[in-house]
Design an enzyme around this catalytic site. Structure first.
Site: not given
Ligand code: NAI
Ligand code: MG
Length: 495
Positions: A264, A397
């Site tokens: 993840e 990100e």
């Protein structure tokens, strides 16, 4: 429902803790005796230590997990028994909820109420997976005459969980809940910046009655303890949440042993606001999805795509709300706290400086409280408007309180922009048009799509995971139980 611990507890909880690994049911120092300092992100002050583990400590933890998996009470326990232990662990966490919430808040800098929310979710993970443990079963498959074929769900064996610092308790619980429900044993390596609550949960697991060696925790640096664990030949499965670069390193290590992994790896998640949306309902959700946990959330809603006719209205309303946000120490329980450490604060400030230098307009900035301690790692929220979709700000990100706005024209353009990054974790779609809701949910590449809402991370019942660079495998909900087990097919020839 847990009541909020007071801010005084949040300032002093865990003071002087000398955190030890939990291996084979016993608290132990690193074999070398080395420790790492634990500092509060709110003021930079060192208040505790944890073990700085190396390969020898990881070997001991994996050996304990192996022994517990192969022999001993865990290996023989019925699924209902495992479920009961998980439920009991949830109850033990509820008994210590105030202390755990304050400790998580102090260790990570997150506002107290976020610590409370995290503990509530942690209890719920153990309750959910406690209830699920004895409800997973195989199938009987029609096969040739004279045969009976059936499938069983088997645990992988020793599961390694490498945990990040942003939601330490919740991510520990989603890994441990699913892995233990299926009968695996665990070695957890928490993040060096946030290990204290994992050590408490391992102690509570022993109190709840988990047999020795089922739930091991080894603290230390990623390059030392983390690397040794992910490369360990006696680990059967590795699950990781964190950065794509570290995910690549962990997969490469696990590949040397040809072991399975769940990854993840974060996102650049869009919220797509059409002109017909209920803007009043959307507005607080748009802000919270990036401000929660200071933007240090894998599923943060870090891009807002706005249909052109309402772009100016939405941008100016968001600007007003951003200007009112303040970063304060965790104990003040403000909109957001500090970032986790100096490196993360520099990284976020670097994204902001580069975007400014590239000429991207700052629409609004929040503030850092005037009395925030100088040693803390604070970043004021920043709202950027009409961001170039090719810029780093639009594609990478940031993991901080930095929001980017983009304008679009119609559904096709919205889909193109939403899918224009290499990530695919979560998306939000805001529209009253039912047909469009379904079309968008189908066309956006994301592991979770919210329509007229957004829950960073989603409920614990909801399968969660990424497409593309956001990773692979699914956690949460019933689906995680499949990832945490393997099918065994058994064929009887009975003539
Ligand atoms: P990281 O991904 O390096 O750290 C996460 C965990 O991996 C920690 O437990 C760490 O000790 C461990 N680790 C690090 N290197 C390792 C290695 N070689 N082998 C095994 N384990 C290792 O994240 P980091 O450096 O703390 O943060 C950098 C960026 O990563 C952030 O700015 C953010 O963009 C992203 N990140 C994303 C998260 C998410 O939830 N998606 C969580 C944390 C960070
Ligand atoms: Mg910390």
């Amino acid at each position: 429902m847990l009541t909020q611990p007071d801010s005084d507890l949040a300032r002093r909880v865990g003071e002087g803790t000398k955190g030890r690994n939990v291996i084979g049911g016993a608290p132990v120092m690193a074999q070398s005796g080395a420790t790492l300092d634990v500092a509060s992100p709110s003021d930079g002050a060192v208040f505790a230590t944890i073990a700085r583990s190396e390969a020898a400590d990881v070997d001991a933890a994996v050996a304990a997990a192996r022994a517990a998996f192969e022999t001993g009470p865990w290996a023989k326990m019925a699924a209902a028994g495992r479920g009961r232990l998980l439920s009991r662990l949830g109850e033990r966490i509820a008994d210590h909820a105030g202390e755990l919430a304050a400790l998580e808040s102090r260790d990570t800098g997150k506002p107290l109420r976020q610590g409370v929310a995290d503990v509530t979710a942690t209890e719920r993970y153990f309750e959910y997976y406690g209830g699920a443990a004895d409800k997973v079963h195989g199938e009987q498959i029609p096969f040739l005459d004279g045969y009976t074929a059936l499938t069983m769900r088997e645990p992988h064996g020793v599961v390694a969980g490498i945990i990040p610092w942003n939601y330490p308790l919740q991510i520990l619980a989603r890994v441990a809940g699913a892995a233990l429900a299926m009968g695996n044993t665990l070695v957890i390596k928490p993040a060096e910046d946030a290990s204290l609550t994992a050590l408490r949960v391992a102690e509570l697991a022993l109190e709840a009655g988990f047999p020795d060696g089922v739930f091991n925790v080894v603290t230390g640096l990623g390059a030392e303890a983390g690397a040794a664990l992910s490369a360990h030949p006696d680990v059967d499965y590795v699950t990781f949440t964190g950065s794509p670069a570290t995910g690549t390193a962990i997969q490469a290590a696990a590949a040397q042993n040809n072991r399975g992994v769940t990854m993840e790896l974060g996102g650049k998640s869009p919220q797509i606001v059409f002109a017909d949306a209920d803007l009043e309902a959307a507005m607080p959700v748009l802000v919270n999805a990036i401000i929660q946990n200071g933007g240090q959330t894998c599923s943060a809603g870090s891009r807002i795509l706005i249909e052109r006719p309402v772009y100016e209205d939405v941008a100016s309303e968001l600007a007003a709300r951003f200007a009112a946000l303040t970063a304060e120490p965790h104990w003040a329980d403000a909109d957001l706290g500090p970032l986790i450490n100096a490196r993360q604060a520099e990284r976020v400030a670097g994204f902001v400086a580069d975007a400014r230098a590239a000429g991207i307009a700052v629409l609004a900035e929040g503030s850092v409280a005037a009395d925030a301690p100088a040693g803390g790692h604070y970043q004021a929220p920043v709202l950027f408007g009409t961001v170039d979709p090719q810029s780093d700000l639009a594609r990478e990100e940031v993991f901080g309180p930095v929001l980017s706005l983009f304008a679009f024209d119609g559904e096709d353009d919205a889909v193109r922009l939403a899918n224009a990054t290499d990530f695919g974790l979560v998306a939000g779609v805001w529209t009253k048009d039912g047909g469009r809701q379904h079309r968008m949910a189908k066309r956006v590449r994301a592991g979770q799509v919210y329509v007229n809402g957004y829950g960073a991370g989603g409920g614990i019942e909801l399968p969660f995971g990424g497409f593309k660079r956001s990773g692979h495998g699914r956690e949460k909900g019933f689906e995680a139980l499949k990832d945490m087990s393997a099918t065994k097919t058994v064929i009887f020839n009975h003539g």
